[in-house]
Write an enzyme that holds these catalytic residues in place. Structure first.
Site, PDB file in Angstrom:
ATOM      1  CB  CYS A  99      -0.870  -0.018   1.253  1.00  0.00           C
ATOM      2  SG  CYS A  99      -1.731   1.515   1.591  1.00  0.00           S
ATOM      3  CB  CYS A 103      -5.599   6.134  -2.646  1.00  0.00           C
ATOM      4  SG  CYS A 103      -4.180   5.117  -3.046  1.00  0.00           S
ATOM      5  CB  THR A 190      -4.041   4.034   5.445  1.00  0.00           C
ATOM      6  OG1 THR A 190      -4.798   2.863   5.691  1.00  0.00           O
ATOM      7  CG2 THR A 190      -3.002   3.744   4.373  1.00  0.00           C
ATOM      8  CD  GLU A 257      -2.818   0.461   7.669  1.00  0.00           C
ATOM      9  OE1 GLU A 257      -1.875  -0.285   8.003  1.00  0.00           O
ATOM     10  OE2 GLU A 257      -3.148   0.648   6.483  1.00  0.00           O
ATOM     11  CG  HIS A 292     -10.607   4.162  -0.118  1.00  0.00           C
ATOM     12  ND1 HIS A 292      -9.437   4.728  -0.604  1.00  0.00           N
ATOM     13  CD2 HIS A 292     -10.207   3.246   0.797  1.00  0.00           C
ATOM     14  CE1 HIS A 292      -8.400   4.176  -0.016  1.00  0.00           C
ATOM     15  NE2 HIS A 292      -8.836   3.272   0.852  1.00  0.00           N
ATOM     16  CE1 TYR A 296      -8.859  -0.155  -0.783  1.00  0.00           C
ATOM     17  CE2 TYR A 296      -8.804  -2.428  -0.080  1.00  0.00           C
ATOM     18  CZ  TYR A 296      -8.617  -1.090   0.190  1.00  0.00           C
ATOM     19  OH  TYR A 296      -8.168  -0.718   1.436  1.00  0.00           O
ATOM     20  CB  CYS A 299      -3.724  -0.255  -4.843  1.00  0.00           C
ATOM     21  SG  CYS A 299      -4.969  -0.792  -3.653  1.00  0.00           S
ATOM     22  CD  GLU A 443      -5.676  -2.634   3.182  1.00  0.00           C
ATOM     23  OE1 GLU A 443      -6.211  -1.515   3.141  1.00  0.00           O
ATOM     24  OE2 GLU A 443      -5.610  -3.370   2.182  1.00  0.00           O
TER      25      GLU A 443
HETATM   26 FE1  SF4 Z   1      -3.454   1.683   0.093  1.00  0.00          FE
HETATM   27 FE2  SF4 Z   1      -4.815   0.729  -1.963  1.00  0.00          FE
HETATM   28 FE3  SF4 Z   1      -6.063   2.152  -0.028  1.00  0.00          FE
HETATM   29 FE4  SF4 Z   1      -4.353   3.327  -1.793  1.00  0.00          FE
HETATM   30  S1  SF4 Z   1      -6.343   2.370  -2.248  1.00  0.00           S
HETATM   31  S2  SF4 Z   1      -4.469   3.673   0.392  1.00  0.00           S
HETATM   32  S3  SF4 Z   1      -2.807   1.730  -2.036  1.00  0.00           S
HETATM   33  S4  SF4 Z   1      -5.077   0.130   0.185  1.00  0.00           S
HETATM   34 FE    FE Z   2      -6.704   0.672   2.317  1.00  0.00          FE
END
Ligand code: SF4
Ligand code: FE
Length: 482
Positions: A99, A103, A190, A257, A292, A296, A299, A443
């Site tokens: 991660c 974002c 995060t 985190e 958000h 997913y 990433c 996660e």
């Molecule tokens: Fe992390 Fe993916 Fe969330 Fe971006 S979208 S903060 S890379 S888990």
């Molecule tokens: Fe996340």
């Protein structure tokens, strides 16, 4: 725009109150528990070096200033912008295998951009103009923001205003001429310790009695009254050893985190974007969560690309790379990964313009994306462990591999096919172990909201009455239900 090095340097010398493993950490930047996550976030300040196409994705043109800006500070102006976001996240995930944290604040800015516009239009509040000024500031200084949504929640059966401890949800405790004072905490934040700014939003739908909990605002990450408690991760003491046993040496596992406590933090009015408008808490949660959840299949697919590569490499080292069931399982891993990517691209391509002018993803498809991540990532990890073999659970440490007495024995009895060093096999095995271990999988389950939160939004958006009408028409029945 900041460079990656400038970003890292900008984090030094801040007087933040940060704790890890029962100790106060005065300077997290060089601490082994924090540094991999900082390295990962720093990649968002760099053009992904391995992918020329992705380099073009990393910047955007600000609709506010007309300047070239880092895309992580951009307000999406088209469905192409939404698609570019997913492609960028995948490219960076391929580089970090972890991660990169930036974002969340990006999504918070976009969600507030959409919702403050609607709030002002309906209620005559002054929030959108403030938010625009704030976005301009973030874009110009190229800041990393963390988005803070999740409250501790105490007794989950009780609304915020009914909690025996009122601090279980972030709330306003004083309203002054120059601003407000807030108290509470946000959990699982995060990238919080290595962000410049924290953007706070409410965590759930609110009732009139919960008006003091309807809060959105931004504070610098080193504002007085903030306390950070950094979380433990699977095998994190291996980071302090600096050895290959930690797997992803440079970038670590997931996002680093922290629990972030707000002990009566002052927020000037120009940084307050919601204060009391309880009816807009639910729309803000839904818009932020959808933005958000869009991510997913970006990433996580980049990260899965690394895991597929590690699995194929390990199979090859061990002489089974061409075995048919191994190739079949790797094909399955690719299929699961690309299915997630399809979802993210689809919810972006089907996005639409909002009243604010910003583009928003298709929320039904974004929630489907994230719900699939809670399943596919586990299955991808299961297949990786299946192919890797049981030795990833029983492997001696690197210290034994390099020990004068047992090193040659470990090297001999853990060797793979000719031409491959035992250390290479160890390194790739540790990467697979790291990427399929506890913290990484949890996660994928709960990051961006737990599966039940996605199911609630999916059913709400599913338009079931329309589906029953379709069936009733083809079956030749009138819908006779009351
Ligand atoms: Fe992390 Fe993916 Fe969330 Fe971006 S979208 S903060 S890379 S888990
Ligand atoms: Fe996340």
């Amino acid at each position: 725009m900041k460079t990656a090095d400038e970003y890292v340097e900008s984090l030094r010398g801040r007087r933040m109150e940060v704790y890890f493993m029962g100790e106060r950490i005065d300077e997290p930047v060089d601490h082994p528990a924090f540094r991999p996550h900082i390295n990962s976030a720093a990649i968002t300040y760099r053009r992904p070096p391995h992918d020329a196409d992705a380099s073009a994705l990393a910047t955007a043109r600000s609709h506010l200033t007309g300047d070239a800006i880092n895309r992580f500070t951009h307000i999406h102006q088209s469905t192409e912008d939404l698609v570019s976001k997913v492609r960028l996240l995948r490219a960076i995930g391929q580089h970090t295998g972890s991660c990169f944290q930036r974002c969340v604040g990006w999504d918070a800015m976009n969600a507030l951009y959409v919702v403050t516009h609607d709030m002002d239009a309906q209620l005559g509040t002054p929030y959108h103009g403030r938010l625009v000024d704030y976005v301009r500031y973030v874009q110009t200084a190229d800041l990393m923001c963390t988005g803070a949504m999740t409250d501790p929640k105490g007794d989950r059966s009780l609304a915020p205003s009914r909690q025996p401890d009122p601090d279980q949800y972030m709330h306003v405790v004083d309203r002054r001429e120059a601003g407000i004072v807030v108290r509470g905490a946000k959990v699982h934040q995060t990238g919080a310790v290595n962000s410049h700014e924290i953007i706070v939003m409410p965590t759930a739908a609110l009732e009139p009695a919960d008006a003091d909990y309807a809060l959105a605002f931004a504070v610098p990450a080193d504002a007085p009254g903030l306390v950070y408690v950094f979380g433990r991760q699977t095998n994190d003491s291996r980071k302090a050893e600096g050895c290959v046993d930690q797997g992803n040496l440079q970038y670590g596992i997931v996002g680093g985190e922290a629990l972030v406590v707000f002990e009566d933090v002052f927020v000037p009015w120009e940084r307050v974007f919601m204060c009391g408008e309880y009816a807009f808490a639910a729309p803000l949660v839904e818009v932020f969560a959808s933005y958000h959840r869009q991510n997913y299949g970006g990433c996580k697919t980049g990260v899965a690309d690394v895991l597929i590569g590690a699995t194929a490499l390990l199979a090859d080292y061990q002489g089974v790379g061409k075995v048919s069931h191994v190739r079949d399982k790797i094909t399955e891993m690719v299929h699961l990964t690309e299915s997630l990517y399809c979802c993210s691209i689809a919810c972006s391509a089907q996005g639409a313009k909002t009243g604010s002018g910003a583009y928003f993803v298709d929320p039904l498809l974004a929630n489907v994306t994230k719900l699939n991540v809670t399943r596919n990532v586990y299955e991808i990890g299961r297949l990786a462990q299946d192919i890797a073999g049981g030795f990833i659970a029983t492997l001696p440490s690197e210290h034994d591999l390099h020990h004068p007495r047992v090193g040659p024995l470990v090297g001999k009895y853990y060797s793979a096919r000719e031409g491959v060093s035992t250390e290479a096999r160890f390194r790739v095995a540790r990467l697979v172990e790291n990427m399929t271990g506890g913290t990484a999988l949890v996660e994928s389950m709960h990051g961006a909201g737990s599966p039940q939160a996605q199911k609630i939004m999916i059913l709400r958006r599913a338009n079931l009455p329309q589906k029953t009408r379709l069936a009733a028409r083809l079956a030749g029945v009138a819908d006779e239900r009351p």
